[in-house]
Motif scaffolding. Structure first.
Motif, short mmCIF file in Angstrom:
data_model
loop_
_atom_site.label_atom_id
_atom_site.label_comp_id
_atom_site.label_asym_id
_atom_site.label_seq_id
_atom_site.Cartn_x
_atom_site.Cartn_y
_atom_site.Cartn_z
N LYS A 85 84.48 69.26 61.71
CA LYS A 85 85.63 68.40 61.76
C LYS A 85 85.20 67.21 62.87
CE LYS A 85 90.45 67.85 63.01
NZ LYS A 85 91.71 68.46 63.38
N ASP A 86 84.74 67.59 64.11
CA ASP A 86 84.23 66.66 65.17
C ASP A 86 83.15 65.62 64.33
OD1 ASP A 86 84.22 65.71 68.01
OD2 ASP A 86 82.08 66.15 67.52
N LYS A 87 82.29 66.22 63.73
CA LYS A 87 81.23 65.33 63.40
C LYS A 87 81.53 64.36 62.10
CE LYS A 87 77.35 68.38 64.78
NZ LYS A 87 77.17 67.36 65.86
N GLU A 88 82.71 65.15 61.38
CA GLU A 88 83.22 64.03 60.26
C GLU A 88 84.04 62.82 60.81
OE1 GLU A 88 83.61 67.34 56.56
OE2 GLU A 88 85.27 67.09 58.22
N GLU A 89 84.62 63.28 62.17
CA GLU A 89 85.38 62.00 62.55
C GLU A 89 84.50 61.22 63.24
OE1 GLU A 89 87.54 64.25 65.40
OE2 GLU A 89 89.07 64.88 64.09
N GLN A 90 83.22 61.58 63.54
CA GLN A 90 82.16 60.65 64.37
C GLN A 90 81.64 59.89 62.98
OE1 GLN A 90 79.25 62.22 67.05
NE2 GLN A 90 80.56 64.22 67.17
N VAL A 92 83.31 58.92 60.45
CA VAL A 92 84.26 57.84 60.05
C VAL A 92 84.47 56.75 61.11
CG1 VAL A 92 86.95 57.42 60.01
CG2 VAL A 92 85.92 59.62 58.94
N LYS A 93 84.21 56.91 62.45
CA LYS A 93 84.17 56.13 63.47
C LYS A 93 82.85 55.00 63.19
CE LYS A 93 86.66 58.77 67.10
NZ LYS A 93 86.51 59.25 68.52
N ILE A 94 81.81 55.85 62.97
CA ILE A 94 80.47 54.82 62.59
C ILE A 94 80.86 54.03 61.53
CG2 ILE A 94 78.37 55.00 61.91
CD1 ILE A 94 77.94 57.62 63.60
N GLU A 95 81.46 54.64 60.47
CA GLU A 95 81.84 53.60 59.10
C GLU A 95 82.64 52.60 59.49
OE1 GLU A 95 83.07 56.55 56.40
OE2 GLU A 95 81.22 57.18 55.75
N GLU A 96 83.61 52.80 60.52
CA GLU A 96 84.50 51.62 60.97
C GLU A 96 83.61 50.66 61.68
OE1 GLU A 96 87.49 53.67 62.94
OE2 GLU A 96 88.74 54.40 61.20
N GLN A 97 82.77 51.11 62.76
CA GLN A 97 82.13 50.45 63.46
C GLN A 97 80.94 49.22 62.67
OE1 GLN A 97 80.12 53.19 65.96
NE2 GLN A 97 81.48 52.84 67.79
N THR A 216 71.26 49.52 62.33
CA THR A 216 70.15 50.46 61.97
C THR A 216 70.36 51.71 62.62
OG1 THR A 216 68.39 48.84 61.29
CG2 THR A 216 67.96 51.10 61.94
N ALA A 217 70.64 51.71 63.98
CA ALA A 217 71.02 52.62 64.89
C ALA A 217 72.19 53.64 64.51
CB ALA A 217 71.23 52.30 66.14
N LEU A 218 73.28 52.70 64.03
CA LEU A 218 74.47 53.21 63.63
C LEU A 218 74.41 54.11 62.18
CD1 LEU A 218 77.07 50.75 64.34
CD2 LEU A 218 76.91 53.06 65.52
N THR A 223 73.56 59.33 59.07
CA THR A 223 72.59 60.13 58.57
C THR A 223 72.37 61.33 59.07
OG1 THR A 223 71.46 58.13 57.62
CG2 THR A 223 70.41 60.37 57.23
N ASP A 224 72.15 61.48 60.47
CA ASP A 224 71.93 62.43 61.07
C ASP A 224 72.99 63.38 61.20
OD1 ASP A 224 69.50 61.88 61.73
OD2 ASP A 224 69.78 60.97 63.69
N LEU A 225 74.26 62.66 61.45
CA LEU A 225 75.39 63.63 61.30
C LEU A 225 75.68 64.24 60.09
CD1 LEU A 225 77.66 61.10 63.41
CD2 LEU A 225 77.02 63.54 64.28
N LYS A 226 75.61 63.52 59.03
CA LYS A 226 75.87 63.93 57.53
C LYS A 226 74.91 65.13 57.39
CE LYS A 226 78.02 60.35 55.18
NZ LYS A 226 78.00 59.66 53.97
N SER A 227 73.56 65.15 57.91
CA SER A 227 72.64 66.20 57.70
C SER A 227 73.17 67.27 58.72
CB SER A 227 71.12 65.64 58.15
OG SER A 227 70.34 66.74 58.09
#
Length: 277
Positions: A85-90, A92-97, A216-218, A223-227
């Motif tokens: 859940k925490d990584k999924e929230e991260q 979402v935040k990255i997608e918003e950024q 690129t960094a985001l 990608t790392d979070l999804k993995s």
């Protein structure tokens, strides 16, 4: 047996004593055989009950082990669920950024394009104006540049001053100095505009580079979070399967335990008889 023995005793009194002794011997042998059988049954009861009790204890202990494993796995699943859940929230935040960064970049680029277009148009207009003025001056025979003046007069002691220098070549040609100043000012203005365009180009290039570096960094972080989410999900699924496996094994052991307890309970009356007797 007692009646038979009495009858045999009476017969013995009549001279058949050997038959009575034989009967007594048979009876004693029979009693010994029955006693041996009872003892064997008693020992077998005790042995079976001890074995069944041991098996019941083992089954109960195994059930406890399955229960402990299930509780540990449930705690692990809860922890994995929180991490996912925490990584999924991260994510979402990255997608918003990323979305916000794209919108900001598009807005900045649009402003840059408009400003550059306006500046280029202004620079072209000034260039055209300078060309028009220069053509006008040339067509009308007007001098744009005043002839260079001589060096200022410096008097020397004992010498007469030289004659005054000429001020203009030819006749009066209008407000040449004023016209020359206008062209020069227009040229300076155009240079400033071109400098602003170059500065804006550099700032735009820097902004594009920063945007690409940031996105690129985001994107890599996303990608790392999804993995990691995928890996955690697989670990969670395996843990959930282990819970089901332990539940099935515990249920099977519970069935074995019930069978053993029923066996011990069923054997208790018969074994108790032989133990007492």
């Amino acid at each position: 047996r007692i009646a038979g023995l009495a009858a045999r005793a009476a017969a013995a009194a009549a001279g058949h004593f050997d038959e009575v002794i034989e009967a007594i011997d048979k009876m004693i042998a029979t009693l010994k055989e029955e006693e041996a059988e009872d003892l064997e049954i008693k020992e077998q009861c005790e042995e079976d009950r001890a074995a069944d009790t041991r098996d019941a204890i083992k089954a109960s202990r195994t059930m406890d082990e399955h229960t402990e494993a299930i509780e540990a796995l449930i705690a692990k699943i809860d922890q994995l669920t929180r991490e996912i859940k925490d990584k999924e929230e991260q994510v979402v935040k990255i997608e918003e950024q990323l979305k916000q960064a794209k919108e900001d970049r598009e807005k900045e680029n649009a402003e840059y394009e408009v400003a550059k277009k306006d500046d280029e148009a202004a620079a072209d207009l000034i260039k055209q104006s300078i060309g028009v003025l220069e053509s006008f001056y040339q067509e009308n025979g007007l001098n744009l540049i005043q002839k260079k003046q001589d060096a200022p007069f410096a008097s020397k002691a004992g010498e007469a001053p030289p004659p005054p220098p000429p001020t203009w070549d030819g006749g009066y040609g209008g407000k040449t100095d004023e016209q020359t100043g206008i062209v020069a000012i227009l040229g300076l203005i155009r240079e400033d505009i071109l400098k602003d365009i170059a500065k804006a180009d550099k700032e735009e290039a820097d902004a594009v580079a920063l945007y690409e570096k940031t996105t690129t960094a985001l994107t890599n972080e996303k990608t790392d979070l999804k993995s990691e989410i995928t890996t955690l999900g697989e670990t969670k699924a395996n843990a959930e399967q282990e819970v089901e496996d332990h539940k099935g094994s515990r249920s099977a052991k519970a069935g074995e335990l019930n069978v053993l307890l029923d066996k011990i309970k069923s054997a208790e009356p018969g074994c108790a008889f032989f133990q007492i007797n």
